[in-house]
Design an enzyme around this catalytic site. Structure first.
Site, PDB file in Angstrom:
ATOM      1  N   GLY A   1       0.851  -1.197   0.000  1.00  0.00           N
ATOM      2  CA  GLY A   1       0.000   0.000   0.000  1.00  0.00           C
ATOM      3  C   GLY A   1       0.881   1.239   0.000  1.00  0.00           C
TER       4      GLY A   1
ATOM      5  N   THR B   1       5.333   2.649   5.241  1.00  0.00           N
ATOM      6  CA  THR B   1       3.954   2.214   5.467  1.00  0.00           C
ATOM      7  C   THR B   1       3.269   3.188   6.418  1.00  0.00           C
ATOM      8  OG1 THR B   1       2.452   0.580   6.430  1.00  0.00           O
ATOM      9  CG2 THR B   1       4.689   0.493   7.237  1.00  0.00           C
TER      10      THR B   1
ATOM     11  N   ASP C   1       1.016   2.284   8.210  1.00  0.00           N
ATOM     12  CA  ASP C   1       0.646   1.482   9.385  1.00  0.00           C
ATOM     13  C   ASP C   1       1.656   1.625  10.523  1.00  0.00           C
ATOM     14  OD1 ASP C   1      -1.276   0.683   7.640  1.00  0.00           O
ATOM     15  OD2 ASP C   1      -0.723  -1.425   7.581  1.00  0.00           O
TER      16      ASP C   1
ATOM     17  N   MET D   1      -7.136   3.413   8.805  1.00  0.00           N
ATOM     18  CA  MET D   1      -6.382   2.225   8.367  1.00  0.00           C
ATOM     19  C   MET D   1      -5.301   1.832   9.379  1.00  0.00           C
ATOM     20  SD  MET D   1      -5.725   2.677   4.318  1.00  0.00           S
ATOM     21  CE  MET D   1      -6.836   1.967   3.117  1.00  0.00           C
ATOM     22  N   GLY D   2      -4.676   0.710   9.120  1.00  0.00           N
ATOM     23  CA  GLY D   2      -3.566   0.291   9.973  1.00  0.00           C
ATOM     24  C   GLY D   2      -3.581  -1.184  10.315  1.00  0.00           C
ATOM     25  N   ARG D   3      -4.568  -1.891   9.792  1.00  0.00           N
ATOM     26  CA  ARG D   3      -4.684  -3.329  10.033  1.00  0.00           C
ATOM     27  C   ARG D   3      -4.601  -3.661  11.517  1.00  0.00           C
ATOM     28  NH1 ARG D   3      -1.023  -5.049   5.446  1.00  0.00           N
ATOM     29  NH2 ARG D   3      -2.396  -5.184   3.663  1.00  0.00           N
TER      30      ARG D   3
ATOM     31  N   GLU E   1      -9.637   0.237  11.582  1.00  0.00           N
ATOM     32  CA  GLU E   1     -10.284  -0.759  10.720  1.00  0.00           C
ATOM     33  C   GLU E   1     -10.045  -2.176  11.246  1.00  0.00           C
ATOM     34  OE1 GLU E   1      -8.344  -0.687   6.847  1.00  0.00           O
ATOM     35  OE2 GLU E   1      -6.427  -1.313   7.699  1.00  0.00           O
TER      36      GLU E   1
ATOM     37  N   LEU F   1      -7.757   8.043   1.208  1.00  0.00           N
ATOM     38  CA  LEU F   1      -7.420   9.470   1.328  1.00  0.00           C
ATOM     39  C   LEU F   1      -6.279   9.681   2.316  1.00  0.00           C
ATOM     40  CD1 LEU F   1     -10.978  11.052   1.415  1.00  0.00           C
ATOM     41  CD2 LEU F   1      -9.230  11.430  -0.333  1.00  0.00           C
TER      42      LEU F   1
HETATM   43  O1  F6P Z   1      -0.224  -1.036   3.357  1.00  0.00           O
HETATM   44  C1  F6P Z   1      -0.976  -0.633   4.412  1.00  0.00           C
HETATM   45  C2  F6P Z   1      -2.424  -0.447   4.102  1.00  0.00           C
HETATM   46  O2  F6P Z   1      -2.656   0.867   3.633  1.00  0.00           O
HETATM   47  C3  F6P Z   1      -3.295  -0.788   5.301  1.00  0.00           C
HETATM   48  O3  F6P Z   1      -3.382   0.244   6.217  1.00  0.00           O
HETATM   49  C4  F6P Z   1      -4.584  -1.172   4.660  1.00  0.00           C
HETATM   50  O4  F6P Z   1      -5.334  -2.065   5.453  1.00  0.00           O
HETATM   51  C5  F6P Z   1      -4.134  -1.851   3.424  1.00  0.00           C
HETATM   52  O5  F6P Z   1      -2.890  -1.306   3.089  1.00  0.00           O
HETATM   53  C6  F6P Z   1      -5.064  -1.694   2.270  1.00  0.00           C
HETATM   54  O6  F6P Z   1      -4.588  -2.437   1.212  1.00  0.00           O
HETATM   55  P1  F6P Z   1      -5.006  -2.262  -0.315  1.00  0.00           P
HETATM   56  O7  F6P Z   1      -4.371  -1.009  -0.822  1.00  0.00           O
HETATM   57  O8  F6P Z   1      -4.386  -3.461  -0.954  1.00  0.00           O
HETATM   58  O9  F6P Z   1      -6.478  -2.213  -0.355  1.00  0.00           O
END
Ligand code: F6P
Length: 404
Positions: A10, A137, A139, A183-185, A240, A295
């Site tokens: 990402g 990242t 994240d 975001m941030g998994r 998320e 965004l």
């Molecule tokens: O790489 C990190 C990230 O932006 C996360 O925060 C997010 O869950 C994920 O990538 C989203 O992935 P993609 O761009 O593949 O939808």
């Protein structure tokens, strides 16, 4: 010998500053040609390469590149197989064909898996190619580094957005809840950045829910009800990646069947929507779900100059390490001092980084699990400082685009 650069995973709003850093330093170190992989290692396997010296030849190219969000070269979520020598043979044949001596990959913990596997394979076959990772990242979940380039700018965007949403949320004299999904998994660093909004001109986020803490929907509803006795309109930041006690993501509690990427990560989304419907049903209050989505990682107009500078420096440090004979490393940022803030770029063994995740220390979250403690502010505040204004053309930021 030539150098090659790829971007993977990402994006962030400063990943292209790292590309500018690697490219500029390769030229300074005398690389004959600098190639870019289109869509990371997946593109390399198809020999989908660009000559970066040509693509970045315009006088203003590097200046625009550092201000351009997303991956200039394209990205991929491609996992190299563990034991399929054919794939590695074909990759190393391609690298040989293009006379590559230096390989740079800008990415997160999954992308560092690529550097790990390629440098291990190079050692196995006695290849002299040097493989170095450059961290990125939003994240902020890479180990061994104080923080990751990309986090500071996304944190600045989150802090800014929460401030703006808090002002907007107070306009009506009624009970309302705005839930902002961040975001941030599985790491709550970016959601924690919502805490930065609180200041003398802003009430801040009323609650912050991180994935580090199991999420209890009933307790959440009860806490909202309690807060609304004194503050009718609330802005709440949720990650998320928050999960219920049984391990399911909250966004899966509805009827969401989530798709999975090559690394087994679920594509997350819908947490705020789910919680809004829960609050409307239980408390009968007006709700709004704000999914910042992509965004937050492409808002280069609010990027942090500290972040841009460090991203570019990490790229340059990767080249220096490679030309010094190092391989199988990622550049880590080591904080030398917080006040005044100073970080250094140092190479670090990739085996200590690839595929690992660094989460927010529980000691940085308050006892109720809904706010951040002082050490988080000391950690994050320097990372969002200063700005690099866009180059505006006809009132909008100008970006650099790779032409086909
Ligand atoms: O790489 C990190 C990230 O932006 C996360 O925060 C997010 O869950 C994920 O990538 C989203 O992935 P993609 O761009 O593949 O939808």
């Amino acid at each position: 010998m030539n150098a090659i650069i790829g971007q993977s995973g990402g994006p962030t709003s400063v990943i292209n500053a790292s590309l500018a850093g690697v490219f500029g330093a390769c030229r300074t170190h005398g690389a004959e040609k600098v190639y870019g992989m289109r869509h990371g290692v997946q593109g390399l396997l198809k020999e989908d390469l660009v000559d970066l010296s040509a693509a970045l030849s315009a006088p203003d190219a590097l200046d625009l590149l550092r201000r351009t969000p997303a991956t200039f070269l394209g990205s991929c979520r491609y996992k190299l197989p563990k034991d399929d020598d054919a794939v590695y043979e074909s990759l190393f044949d391609i690298l040989k064909k293009y006379d590559i001596g230096y390989f740079f990959y800008i990415g997160g913990n999954d992308s560092m898996d690529t550097i790990l596997k390629l440098s291990d394979y190079a050692a196995k076959i006695g290849s002299p190619i040097r493989f170095i990772g450059v961290p990125k990242t939003i994240d902020n979940d890479l180990t061994e580094t104080d923080h990751t380039p990309g986090f500071g700018s996304a944190a600045k965007y989150i802090g800014t957005s929460i401030k703006e949403l808090v002002r907007d949320s107070t306009i009506y004299d009624l009970k309302s809840v705005t839930i902002v999904e961040i975001m941030g998994r599985n790491a709550g660093w970016l959601t924690a950045a919502a805490a930065l909004a609180k200041d003398e001109d802003c009430e801040g986020a009323a609650m912050i829910c991180l994935p580090e803490v199991p999420f209890d929907p009933e307790r959440f509803v009860a806490h909202v009800e309690k807060l609304q006795q004194s503050t009718p309109s609330l802005v709440i930041a949720v990650s998320e990646g928050i999960r219920a006690a049984d391990g399911r993501y909250v966004c899966e509690l509805g009827d969401n069947s989530l798709l999975v990427d090559a690394f087994g990560h679920k594509y997350l989304g819908g947490t705020a929507r789910y919680l809004c419907s829960l609050l409307s049903a239980k408390l009968g209050v007006k709700t709004r779900a704000v999914e910042l989505s992509t965004l937050q990682r492409c808002a280069s107009h609010t990027a942090s100059l500290t972040d841009i500078t460090e991203a570019e420096a990490a790229g340059a440090a990767a080249v220096k390490a490679a030309y010094n004979g190092q391989t199988g490393m990622m550049i880590a940022l080591k904080r030398v001092s917080s006040d005044p803030y100073r970080c250094e770029s140092v190479p670090c063994d990739i085996h200590q980084i690839a595929n690992l995740e660094k989460t927010v220390p529980l000691a940085w979250i308050d006892a109720e699990n809904y706010q951040m403690r002082e050490p988080f502010f000391d950690y994050a505040r320097p990372l969002i400082l200063d700005e690099l204004p866009p180059v505006y053309v006809r009132g909008l930021p100008r970006h650099l685009r790779l032409k086909d």
